[in-house]
Motif scaffolding. Structure first.
Motif, short mmCIF file in Angstrom:
data_model
loop_
_atom_site.label_atom_id
_atom_site.label_comp_id
_atom_site.label_asym_id
_atom_site.label_seq_id
_atom_site.Cartn_x
_atom_site.Cartn_y
_atom_site.Cartn_z
N PRO A 1 -2.41 6.86 -2.89
CA PRO A 1 -2.53 6.63 -4.32
C PRO A 1 -1.83 7.73 -5.12
O PRO A 1 -1.87 8.90 -4.74
CB PRO A 1 -4.04 6.65 -4.55
N ALA A 2 -1.20 7.33 -6.25
CA ALA A 2 -0.43 8.29 -7.04
C ALA A 2 -1.27 9.05 -8.04
O ALA A 2 -0.80 10.02 -8.64
CB ALA A 2 0.71 7.57 -7.76
N GLU A 3 -2.48 8.57 -8.25
CA GLU A 3 -3.39 9.25 -9.17
C GLU A 3 -2.76 9.44 -10.55
O GLU A 3 -2.99 10.45 -11.23
CB GLU A 3 -3.83 10.59 -8.58
N GLY A 4 -1.92 8.46 -10.92
CA GLY A 4 -1.32 8.49 -12.24
C GLY A 4 -0.06 9.32 -12.37
O GLY A 4 0.60 9.32 -13.40
N ASN A 5 0.34 10.03 -11.32
CA ASN A 5 1.54 10.87 -11.40
C ASN A 5 2.20 10.96 -10.03
O ASN A 5 1.81 11.79 -9.19
CB ASN A 5 1.17 12.27 -11.91
N LYS A 6 3.19 10.12 -9.80
CA LYS A 6 3.85 10.07 -8.49
C LYS A 6 4.52 11.38 -8.13
O LYS A 6 4.48 11.83 -6.98
CB LYS A 6 4.89 8.94 -8.48
N SER A 7 5.16 12.02 -9.11
CA SER A 7 5.89 13.26 -8.83
C SER A 7 4.97 14.37 -8.35
O SER A 7 5.29 15.10 -7.40
CB SER A 7 6.65 13.72 -10.09
N VAL A 8 3.81 14.49 -8.99
CA VAL A 8 2.87 15.54 -8.60
C VAL A 8 2.35 15.30 -7.19
O VAL A 8 2.29 16.22 -6.36
CB VAL A 8 1.69 15.61 -9.60
N VAL A 9 1.98 14.05 -6.88
CA VAL A 9 1.46 13.72 -5.54
C VAL A 9 2.55 13.92 -4.49
O VAL A 9 2.27 14.42 -3.39
CB VAL A 9 0.93 12.27 -5.52
N PHE A 10 3.80 13.56 -4.82
CA PHE A 10 4.89 13.76 -3.87
C PHE A 10 5.10 15.24 -3.59
O PHE A 10 5.25 15.66 -2.43
CB PHE A 10 6.19 13.14 -4.38
N GLU A 11 5.14 16.05 -4.64
CA GLU A 11 5.37 17.48 -4.46
C GLU A 11 4.24 18.12 -3.65
O GLU A 11 4.46 19.03 -2.85
CB GLU A 11 5.51 18.18 -5.82
N LYS A 12 3.02 17.64 -3.85
CA LYS A 12 1.89 18.15 -3.08
C LYS A 12 2.07 17.84 -1.60
O LYS A 12 1.84 18.69 -0.73
CB LYS A 12 0.59 17.54 -3.61
N LEU A 334 -9.45 8.50 2.25
CA LEU A 334 -9.01 7.15 1.86
C LEU A 334 -9.42 6.10 2.89
O LEU A 334 -9.38 4.91 2.60
CB LEU A 334 -7.49 7.11 1.71
N GLY A 335 -9.80 6.53 4.09
CA GLY A 335 -10.10 5.58 5.15
C GLY A 335 -11.48 4.98 5.08
O GLY A 335 -11.86 4.21 5.96
N GLY A 336 -12.26 5.31 4.04
CA GLY A 336 -13.60 4.74 3.92
C GLY A 336 -14.44 5.11 5.14
O GLY A 336 -14.47 6.26 5.57
N LYS A 356 -5.68 1.28 17.08
CA LYS A 356 -5.20 2.64 17.33
C LYS A 356 -4.08 3.03 16.38
O LYS A 356 -3.75 4.21 16.25
CB LYS A 356 -4.72 2.78 18.78
N ASP A 357 -3.46 2.05 15.70
CA ASP A 357 -2.41 2.34 14.74
C ASP A 357 -2.95 2.44 13.31
O ASP A 357 -2.19 2.46 12.36
CB ASP A 357 -1.31 1.26 14.79
N TYR A 358 -4.27 2.46 13.19
CA TYR A 358 -4.86 2.56 11.85
C TYR A 358 -4.82 4.01 11.37
O TYR A 358 -5.14 4.94 12.11
CB TYR A 358 -6.31 2.08 11.85
N TYR A 359 -4.42 4.17 10.11
CA TYR A 359 -4.46 5.48 9.46
C TYR A 359 -5.05 5.28 8.07
O TYR A 359 -4.95 4.18 7.50
CB TYR A 359 -3.05 6.08 9.37
N PRO A 360 -5.62 6.32 7.49
CA PRO A 360 -6.24 6.16 6.17
C PRO A 360 -5.21 5.97 5.06
O PRO A 360 -5.56 5.58 3.95
CB PRO A 360 -7.02 7.46 5.99
N TYR A 361 -3.97 6.22 5.35
CA TYR A 361 -2.88 5.99 4.41
C TYR A 361 -2.04 4.83 4.94
O TYR A 361 -2.07 4.52 6.13
CB TYR A 361 -2.02 7.26 4.26
N VAL A 362 -1.27 4.19 4.08
CA VAL A 362 -0.38 3.11 4.51
C VAL A 362 0.78 3.74 5.29
O VAL A 362 1.43 4.67 4.80
CB VAL A 362 0.15 2.32 3.30
N TYR A 363 1.01 3.24 6.48
CA TYR A 363 1.99 3.89 7.36
C TYR A 363 2.80 2.85 8.13
O TYR A 363 2.24 1.92 8.71
CB TYR A 363 1.25 4.80 8.35
#
Length: 373
Positions: A1-12, A334-336, A356-363
């Motif tokens: 999730p971008a949390e409203g700011n893609k650039s900030v999340v990407f840089e993190k 994020l994986g609940g 086994k290919d499940y990750y909490p992020y989309v991958y």
């Protein structure tokens, strides 16, 4: 999730993986436009379709690589030089990916875009199959003709070493045969050929060619004993070649070899050009399809309105496990129920219980390495 700011999340993310002191990967933003979403049911359906398209596009990409490998005689440096996508290398194209808004307009539905991509790749796949099959047939014909030009005098075409004066021609009763004799049997041939059968013309044999293993001799005899002579020669390890002197046939053979060689060269150049050009088209479609998969899965995973950041991560050597640890630490929540629990336990223990290919992020994984195939 971008949390409203893609650039900030990407840089993190980038700082965690590639900043000073944590040089585990190259990280690039993977920009995807917003699409018309439709219903949840439609998203689930297209999600399954995209998986099949993905596999098909990957297969077509590597089929073209195989065509290039065959054309370039396995020279992988030359193969790689022909794998150009939008005037860039595969690697550079991925690092600088931009959605082609002119070709795949974002205002179309996801289903329409997927169908456009699939139609284009299927069309290219069919074209390359047909062109490759035609070329391979011509190449096979040429190789068959080339085999006749190679090998020792016991097997190769001897039309280029015989001359008209070596043969008795236009005789009602006599004919001249061509015999391959092992080099260590010359003495036996010269002492025996006149008596192998009756009706051999005395002193009619002459050596007309020689290689490392055989000498090529002529012998003149009556036609009626030709078959018997050939059988008796076989017993003596003398090889009567299936050759009749005919200037028209010999000229036709030479012309056929030259013509097939010219056709093979022309088709090879055409197929090389097509493979290089169509690889770029297929690979472009493949990465656009990957972008669709990321978009659809992110909407299904995180909900509406779409608000997520996507990136390409290229691990440094043997850093995959470390990167997984960092990503799980960063995004495990994020994986609940399959993410981190209240005791901050890693998701790894859950992966044995679920996909086994499940990750909490989309991958999604992409490997394109022609040197491994």
């Amino acid at each position: 999730p971008a949390e409203g700011n893609k650039s900030v999340v990407f840089e993190k993310l980038r700082s965690k993986l590639s900043a000073s002191g944590s040089d585990y990967a190259e990280v690039y933003q993977f920009l995807i436009p917003e699409f018309k979403i439709g219903t949840l049911d439609a998203l689930v359906v297209i999600s399954d379709e995209l998986v099949k398209y993905d596999q098909s596009f990957e297969s077509t990409s590597f089929k073209i690589v195989d065509i290039l490998r065959n054309l370039l005689r396995g020279d992988l440096n030359q193969v790689e030089a022909n794998l150009i996508v939008n005037d860039k290398s595969v690697e550079q194209y991925l690092k600088t990916f931009q959605w082609d808004t002119m070709k795949f307009r974002a205002e179309k539905s996801l289903q329409e875009i997927a169908q456009i991509l699939s139609k284009e790749v299927t069309s290219i796949d069919n074209l390359m199959k047909a062109k490759s099959a035609h070329y391979n047939q011509i190449r096979s014909n040429l190789q068959a003709l080339e085999r006749k030009q190679t090998g020792n005098l016991a097997v190769r075409n001897v039309a280029d070493v015989v001359k008209k004066e070596h043969f008795v021609l236009d005789s009602e009763y006599l004919e001249t045969l061509v015999v391959a004799v092992p080099k260590n049997r010359y003495k036996d041939w010269n002492s025996k050929y006149e008596s192998i059968t009756q009706m051999i013309v005395p002193r009619s044999s002459q050596k007309i060619a020689e290689d490392d293993e055989y000498g090529l001799f002529t012998v003149t005899l009556f036609k009626r004993v030709s078959e018997e002579f050939a059988n008796k020669c076989r017993e003596e390890k003398f090889i009567v070649r299936d050759f009749k002197y005919n200037e028209n046939d010999m000229e036709n053979q030479r012309k056929e070899f030259e013509e097939v060689g010219a056709i093979e060269k022309e088709l090879s150049a055409e197929l090389l050009r097509l493979a290089s050009a169509n690889f770029g088209e297929v690979f472009t479609s493949w990465i656009h399809l990957k972008a669709l998969r990321v978009y659809v899965e992110s909407v299904l995973r995180y909900g509406l309105p779409p608000d997520f950041m996507s990136a390409i991560i290229r691990p440094k050597h043997k850093m995959d496990k470390k990167i997984r640890e960092i990503l799980n630490d960063q995004y495990g929540k994020l994986g609940g129920s399959h993410g981190r629990d209240e005791n901050n336990e890693s998701i790894e223990e859950y992966q044995n219980l679920i996909d086994k290919d499940y990750y909490p992020y989309v991958y999604y994984y992409l490997e394109f390495d022609i040197y491994k195939r």
